[in-house]
Design a protein around this motif. Structure first.
Motif, PDB file in Angstrom:
ATOM      1  N   LYS A 142       0.871  -1.271   0.159  1.00  0.00           N
ATOM      2  CA  LYS A 142      -0.024   0.119  -0.008  1.00  0.00           C
ATOM      3  C   LYS A 142       0.902   1.301  -0.149  1.00  0.00           C
ATOM      4  O   LYS A 142       0.372   2.310  -0.440  1.00  0.00           O
ATOM      5  CB  LYS A 142      -1.020  -0.078   1.160  1.00  0.00           C
ATOM      6  CG  LYS A 142      -2.087   1.137   1.220  1.00  0.00           C
ATOM      7  CD  LYS A 142      -3.148   0.856   2.584  1.00  0.00           C
ATOM      8  CE  LYS A 142      -4.228   1.827   2.435  1.00  0.00           C
ATOM      9  NZ  LYS A 142      -5.083   2.029   3.372  1.00  0.00           N
ATOM     10  N   LYS A 143       1.763   1.146   0.547  1.00  0.00           N
ATOM     11  CA  LYS A 143       3.001   2.390   0.358  1.00  0.00           C
ATOM     12  C   LYS A 143       3.569   2.635  -0.825  1.00  0.00           C
ATOM     13  O   LYS A 143       4.488   3.625  -1.054  1.00  0.00           O
ATOM     14  CB  LYS A 143       3.984   2.108   1.515  1.00  0.00           C
ATOM     15  CG  LYS A 143       3.567   1.969   3.003  1.00  0.00           C
ATOM     16  CD  LYS A 143       4.539   1.797   3.949  1.00  0.00           C
ATOM     17  CE  LYS A 143       3.972   1.669   5.199  1.00  0.00           C
ATOM     18  NZ  LYS A 143       5.057   1.555   6.381  1.00  0.00           N
ATOM     19  N   PHE A 150      -3.322  -3.480  -7.265  1.00  0.00           N
ATOM     20  CA  PHE A 150      -3.179  -4.532  -7.947  1.00  0.00           C
ATOM     21  C   PHE A 150      -3.393  -5.950  -7.153  1.00  0.00           C
ATOM     22  O   PHE A 150      -4.081  -6.964  -7.361  1.00  0.00           O
ATOM     23  CB  PHE A 150      -1.951  -4.511  -8.568  1.00  0.00           C
ATOM     24  CG  PHE A 150      -1.669  -5.800  -9.714  1.00  0.00           C
ATOM     25  CD1 PHE A 150      -2.205  -5.839 -11.038  1.00  0.00           C
ATOM     26  CD2 PHE A 150      -1.057  -6.980  -9.049  1.00  0.00           C
ATOM     27  CE1 PHE A 150      -1.968  -6.914 -11.642  1.00  0.00           C
ATOM     28  CE2 PHE A 150      -0.700  -8.032  -9.893  1.00  0.00           C
ATOM     29  CZ  PHE A 150      -1.277  -8.095 -11.347  1.00  0.00           C
ATOM     30  N   VAL A 151      -2.698  -5.892  -5.919  1.00  0.00           N
ATOM     31  CA  VAL A 151      -2.758  -7.012  -5.196  1.00  0.00           C
ATOM     32  C   VAL A 151      -4.371  -7.257  -4.573  1.00  0.00           C
ATOM     33  O   VAL A 151      -4.807  -8.541  -4.850  1.00  0.00           O
ATOM     34  CB  VAL A 151      -2.110  -7.053  -3.826  1.00  0.00           C
ATOM     35  CG1 VAL A 151      -2.306  -7.962  -3.124  1.00  0.00           C
ATOM     36  CG2 VAL A 151      -0.359  -6.972  -4.260  1.00  0.00           C
ATOM     37  N   ALA A 200     -14.379  -8.640 -12.364  1.00  0.00           N
ATOM     38  CA  ALA A 200     -14.341  -8.510 -11.073  1.00  0.00           C
ATOM     39  C   ALA A 200     -13.022  -7.655 -10.782  1.00  0.00           C
ATOM     40  O   ALA A 200     -12.598  -6.751  -9.954  1.00  0.00           O
ATOM     41  CB  ALA A 200     -14.234  -9.704 -10.352  1.00  0.00           C
ATOM     42  N   PHE A 201     -11.950  -7.953 -11.529  1.00  0.00           N
ATOM     43  CA  PHE A 201     -10.433  -7.240 -11.387  1.00  0.00           C
ATOM     44  C   PHE A 201     -10.502  -5.914 -11.830  1.00  0.00           C
ATOM     45  O   PHE A 201     -10.075  -5.002 -11.020  1.00  0.00           O
ATOM     46  CB  PHE A 201      -9.548  -7.917 -12.218  1.00  0.00           C
ATOM     47  CG  PHE A 201      -8.064  -7.402 -12.325  1.00  0.00           C
ATOM     48  CD1 PHE A 201      -7.255  -8.004 -11.299  1.00  0.00           C
ATOM     49  CD2 PHE A 201      -7.661  -6.561 -13.202  1.00  0.00           C
ATOM     50  CE1 PHE A 201      -5.988  -7.454 -11.142  1.00  0.00           C
ATOM     51  CE2 PHE A 201      -6.239  -6.156 -13.223  1.00  0.00           C
ATOM     52  CZ  PHE A 201      -5.482  -6.510 -12.305  1.00  0.00           C
ATOM     53  N   GLU A 208     -10.634   0.103  -5.623  1.00  0.00           N
ATOM     54  CA  GLU A 208      -9.561   0.556  -4.608  1.00  0.00           C
ATOM     55  C   GLU A 208      -8.976   1.988  -4.780  1.00  0.00           C
ATOM     56  O   GLU A 208      -8.692   2.636  -3.937  1.00  0.00           O
ATOM     57  CB  GLU A 208      -8.548  -0.529  -4.901  1.00  0.00           C
ATOM     58  CG  GLU A 208      -8.741  -2.058  -4.301  1.00  0.00           C
ATOM     59  CD  GLU A 208      -9.197  -1.737  -2.699  1.00  0.00           C
ATOM     60  OE1 GLU A 208      -8.179  -1.433  -2.006  1.00  0.00           O
ATOM     61  OE2 GLU A 208     -10.233  -2.632  -2.412  1.00  0.00           O
ATOM     62  N   ALA A 209      -9.041   2.352  -5.953  1.00  0.00           N
ATOM     63  CA  ALA A 209      -8.528   3.717  -6.472  1.00  0.00           C
ATOM     64  C   ALA A 209      -9.679   4.802  -5.750  1.00  0.00           C
ATOM     65  O   ALA A 209      -8.979   5.943  -5.021  1.00  0.00           O
ATOM     66  CB  ALA A 209      -8.361   3.977  -7.802  1.00  0.00           C
ATOM     67  N   VAL A 210     -10.640   4.486  -5.601  1.00  0.00           N
ATOM     68  CA  VAL A 210     -11.775   5.352  -5.038  1.00  0.00           C
ATOM     69  C   VAL A 210     -11.625   5.352  -3.450  1.00  0.00           C
ATOM     70  O   VAL A 210     -11.649   6.148  -2.755  1.00  0.00           O
ATOM     71  CB  VAL A 210     -13.095   4.925  -5.304  1.00  0.00           C
ATOM     72  CG1 VAL A 210     -14.078   6.080  -4.448  1.00  0.00           C
ATOM     73  CG2 VAL A 210     -13.515   5.317  -7.054  1.00  0.00           C
TER      74      VAL A 210
END
Length: 316
Positions: A142-143, A150-151, A200-201, A208-210
């Motif tokens: 996350k850093k 992506f993970v 789904a990906f 996740e970006a939001v």
């Protein structure tokens, strides 16, 4: 009782239900309907106990991933969502980490049971890899820009694949010799499943970006290099909208291919159009969002889009 309630909250029960429902729909709707095309196939062959175990593997891994994410994100969460901090306030850190490890061990143990029943062992690698990736998500991935998103998207995309692999393997063993074109029959099924994995990906990448946009303040304070921190809010919103737009194009292409080849009728076409409209509206919401409450609304719409994607399987 209060402690148990907070433990359940920590594991995100709604998300776990979505995972279980997705796997159930994959098996009892998508795969079962595909089998009806071939008279030689009499029905599902994978024992129900094995399938239920496979569902629990994904649910347990997701629950443990949610716990360890909150475990490492305590400082960030006190800034981003102080009213939703559980670990250290309602659940002891020691209890959370023990529960995390216990859920992972149980998931690997259930996978070993499945592999023993299927008589091949390579799938045991999957929960081990997923648990490892989710452990390192907050403190490492996350850093760094994009890698954390992506993970998570990769782990979500594994769910439809996991719901299908053991079932299709069992069907292959049971029916391949009696089918006129077994390779084509199973490839057509995999084509639909892989298309859903891709959907789904993409939607998870956008969500996740939001979510990173929602958490921008805390992530920046803790030195996380999420996309909004590196790119800025506007560019990240555009990126998330682009991921949704790509999923719209993919759904349109997928639906057109199946309709042109005469495999589905007007109901399927209408369902495809409805999903495209919902995705398009969601993309517009994401693109217009500028404040935290708007990002929260956009995140909920993305989750709703994923739910609509599950419902779409009833028409495939």
């Amino acid at each position: 009782m209060n402690g148990i309630f907070h433990l359940i909250r920590l594991m995100r029960p709604v998300n776990l239900v979505i995972i279980a429902v997705t796997m159930l729909v994959i098996r009892f709707v998508l795969i079962v309907n595909h089998l009806k095309w071939e008279p030689a196939v009499k029905g599902l062959t994978l024992p129900l106990t094995v399938f239920v175990a496979s569902v629990f593997v994904m649910v347990l891994l997701a629950a443990s991933g949610n716990i360890i994410n909150d475990y490492f994100d305590q400082k960030v969460d006190r800034i981003n969502k102080p009213d939703r901090v559980i670990i250290g306030r309602h659940v002891k850190r020691r209890v959370a980490i023990i529960l995390h490890h216990a859920l992972n061990i149980l998931a690997v143990g259930l996978t070993a049971y499945i592999c023993s029943a299927m008589n091949y062992w390579w799938p045991v690698i999957i929960p081990v890899v997923m648990a490892t990736l989710l452990w390192f998500y907050s403190p490492v991935f996350k850093k760094q820009p994009f890698i954390g998103n992506f993970v998570v998207a990769l782990c979500v995309a594994v769910v439809p694949f996991w719901a299908s692999w053991f079932e299709i393997s069992a069907l292959n063993v049971a029916y391949s010799d009696g089918l006129f074109a077994p390779v084509y029959f199973f490839n057509q099924l995999w084509y639909r499943i892989i298309a859903y994995c891709g959907f789904a990906f993409l939607i998870t990448l956008a969500r996740e970006a939001v979510k990173d946009l929602e958490d921008l303040e805390g992530d920046r304070a803790e030195g996380f290099k999420t996309l909004p921190v590196v790119w800025g809010a506007v560019r990240t919103s555009r990126y998330a909208s682009m991921m949704i737009a790509v999923s719209v194009l993919a759904v349109a292409f997928f639906a057109a291919q199946l309709y042109i080849h005469g495999q589905y009728g007007k109901e399927f076409l209408a369902a495809s159009a409805a999903l495209i409209v919902i995705l398009g509206y969601t993309a517009a919401i994401v693109a217009r969002s500028e404040q935290k409450n708007q990002y929260t609304r956009a995140s909920k719409w993305l989750k709703f889009s994923m739910a609509c994607g599950i419902a779409y399987l009833f028409f495939i």
